[in-house]
Design a protein around this motif. Structure first.
Motif, PDB file in Angstrom:
ATOM      1  N   ALA A 266       0.823  -1.213   0.000  1.00 33.43           N
ATOM      2  CA  ALA A 266       0.000   0.000   0.000  1.00 33.43           C
ATOM      3  C   ALA A 266       0.852   1.256   0.000  1.00 33.43           C
ATOM      4  O   ALA A 266       0.500   2.262  -0.626  1.00 33.43           O
ATOM      5  N   ALA A 287      -4.536   1.013  -5.190  1.00 31.63           N
ATOM      6  CA  ALA A 287      -5.610   1.637  -4.414  1.00 31.63           C
ATOM      7  C   ALA A 287      -6.932   0.918  -4.626  1.00 31.63           C
ATOM      8  O   ALA A 287      -7.706   0.721  -3.677  1.00 31.63           O
ATOM      9  N   ASP A 288      -7.210   0.517  -5.861  1.00 32.66           N
ATOM     10  CA  ASP A 288      -8.476  -0.168  -6.156  1.00 32.66           C
ATOM     11  C   ASP A 288      -8.508  -1.566  -5.555  1.00 32.66           C
ATOM     12  O   ASP A 288      -9.531  -2.008  -5.033  1.00 32.66           O
ATOM     13  N   ILE A 290      -6.877  -2.638  -2.928  1.00 35.95           N
ATOM     14  CA  ILE A 290      -6.948  -2.552  -1.473  1.00 35.95           C
ATOM     15  C   ILE A 290      -8.331  -2.113  -1.002  1.00 35.95           C
ATOM     16  O   ILE A 290      -8.890  -2.663  -0.052  1.00 35.95           O
ATOM     17  N   ARG A 291      -8.910  -1.125  -1.690  1.00 30.01           N
ATOM     18  CA  ARG A 291     -10.207  -0.597  -1.247  1.00 30.01           C
ATOM     19  C   ARG A 291     -11.372  -1.493  -1.638  1.00 30.01           C
ATOM     20  O   ARG A 291     -12.350  -1.607  -0.903  1.00 30.01           O
ATOM     21  N   ALA A 292     -11.261  -2.138  -2.797  1.00 30.60           N
ATOM     22  CA  ALA A 292     -12.374  -2.972  -3.274  1.00 30.60           C
ATOM     23  C   ALA A 292     -11.840  -4.243  -3.911  1.00 30.60           C
ATOM     24  O   ALA A 292     -11.923  -4.422  -5.129  1.00 30.60           O
ATOM     25  N   MET A 302      -7.064  -8.807   2.871  1.00 33.58           N
ATOM     26  CA  MET A 302      -7.340  -7.463   3.361  1.00 33.58           C
ATOM     27  C   MET A 302      -8.104  -7.507   4.684  1.00 33.58           C
ATOM     28  O   MET A 302      -7.878  -6.681   5.566  1.00 33.58           O
ATOM     29  N   SER A 307      -7.004  -2.876  11.730  1.00 32.82           N
ATOM     30  CA  SER A 307      -7.266  -1.481  11.386  1.00 32.82           C
ATOM     31  C   SER A 307      -7.218  -0.631  12.643  1.00 32.82           C
ATOM     32  O   SER A 307      -7.717  -1.039  13.702  1.00 32.82           O
ATOM     33  N   THR A 309      -8.704   2.239  12.748  1.00 30.75           N
ATOM     34  CA  THR A 309      -9.921   3.057  12.756  1.00 30.75           C
ATOM     35  C   THR A 309     -11.189   2.222  12.862  1.00 30.75           C
ATOM     36  O   THR A 309     -12.124   2.590  13.559  1.00 30.75           O
ATOM     37  N   THR A 357     -12.241  -2.293 -11.918  1.00 33.52           N
ATOM     38  CA  THR A 357     -10.960  -1.592 -11.866  1.00 33.52           C
ATOM     39  C   THR A 357      -9.756  -2.523 -11.829  1.00 33.52           C
ATOM     40  O   THR A 357      -8.621  -2.075 -11.931  1.00 33.52           O
ATOM     41  N   SER A 358      -9.972  -3.819 -11.659  1.00 35.60           N
ATOM     42  CA  SER A 358      -8.863  -4.771 -11.641  1.00 35.60           C
ATOM     43  C   SER A 358      -9.255  -5.993 -12.456  1.00 35.60           C
ATOM     44  O   SER A 358     -10.300  -6.010 -13.112  1.00 35.60           O
TER      45      SER A 358
END
Length: 369
Positions: A266, A287-288, A290-292, A302, A307, A309, A357-358
């Motif tokens: 990341a 980024a894509d 990791i996020r989705a 993942m 985390s 947060t 996106t991937s």
């Protein structure tokens, strides 16, 4: 002197440094955009010729019980100045893929199929002597254990100078000047004095910086970095990551970063390829992914990362373990551990499908291509 790990084939000296002739060194032929800007990679645009192009790579190990396939149909490309992260559990085939690219597969392992192209020219079938000229001069390598990359009987300066003179036409004095510049570039304090020190006189983080300097010594276009931060503490990891990113940005050097740590991916990579049982199961912009994440294995990876947060009582646990090479399941190799498995997964191997996106090797995304 014994063989030293290959130096970076296309490293440049510190910005503004002068060469042996006294003139300023020329700018890198493939400069990157300004900070904050990034040209789309070859893998994202589909246009232009990549620096490294791996096509349908297959690595096999013949045994008395039959042929074991350790890497199967792996395809990816890396553009100049791009960092491609390759991530997965131990046994996924990450390091074997890197070893195949730099021609350091241990027998009886061998490339049984596919092609590896560097700057458009095949390098996977080169004779040993020719491949040695490619290593160091055009491809540099950074390994996990710097002590295994450095000869304890020789000073770091002598190892750097030998590597530089092996690949570049320089005198002893010019090579020493270049070695000092490289040590300064990777953040070694008092480089002119410390060049005569031995590996045991450096800390683990400083030794890894010396190994990076070795990888940069001959100005390579590509670096294979195999777990370069695993043996370091968190603060030193961050410094090494920052250093790798800066080298890519300033010199246009491409990096294949092999790691099991999604956090390192990341922070460092532009794109990520997730490997499982010798195959790429998902690849796309970091980024894509990791996020989705799209592949169930990537989703599990993942979900297993703590985390600071999110308020989660339990981390995701991927049941089971990576299959042995002698027992890779039919169909999708991940199906025994997948919580979304259905009948087709048991019998048919999925290819990489477009998943927005991937790209993911999962039948859940077969209709999106």
């Amino acid at each position: 002197m014994t063989d030293v790990r290959p130096a970076h084939p296309n490293a440049l000296p510190a910005r503004g440094a002068r060469g042996p002739s006294g003139g300023l060194r020329p700018a890198h032929p493939n400069p990157l955009p300004a900070r904050g800007e990034r040209e789309p990679s070859v893998g994202e645009t589909g246009h232009g010729r990549p620096l490294l192009d791996v096509r349908h790579l297959r690595i096999e190990f013949p045994t008395r019980r039959g042929v074991l396939t350790a890497v199967d149909d792996v395809t990816f490309a890396i553009a100049p100045g791009e960092v491609l992260g390759v991530v997965g559990e131990s046994g996924a085939g990450k390091s074997l893929t890197g070893a195949a690219i730099i021609g350091l597969l241990e027998p009886p392992g061998h490339i049984a199929g596919g092609e590896i192209l560097l700057d458009g020219a095949r390098i996977d079938h080169l004779p040993h002597d020719e491949m040695r000229r490619v290593r160091g001069r055009r491809i540099g390598a950074i390994f996990q254990d710097p002590l295994a990359s450095l000869d304890p009987l020789y000073s770091i300066g002598s190892q750097l100078i030998e590597t530089i003179r092996t690949h570049l036409p320089m005198s002893e004095a010019a090579a020493r000047t270049r070695a000092v510049e490289l040590l300064q570039e990777v953040g070694i304090p008092a480089a002119a004095r410390r060049i005569d020190h031995y590996p045991h006189q450096f800390s683990g983080g400083m030794r890894q910086r010396v190994v990076i300097a070795l990888a940069l010594a001959a100005n390579p276009r590509l670096i294979i970095a195999d777990e370069p931060t695993t043996a370091l503490d968190v603060s030193i990891q961050a410094q090494i990551i920052t250093l790798l990113r800066r080298l890519c940005r300033e010199y246009g050097t491409a990096v294949m970063l092999i790691t099991h740590d999604m956090g390192v991916i990341a922070e460092t990579a532009d794109r990520v390829a997730v490997m499982y049982a010798g195959r790429i199961v998902e690849i796309g912009p970091v980024a894509d992914v990791i996020r989705a994440p799209k592949h169930p294995y990537t989703i599990g990876l993942m979900g297993s990362i703590p985390s600071v947060t999110a308020d989660r009582e339990r981390l995701v646990q991927i049941e089971g373990s990576m299959p042995r090479l002698t027992a890779i399941p039919s169909g999708c190799p991940f199906h025994p551990r997948c919580n979304r498995v259905f009948d087709r997964c048991l019998h048919e191997r999925p290819e990489l499908f477009d998943a927005r996106t991937s790209r993911a090797a999962c039948w859940l995304h077969a209709g999106e291509s």
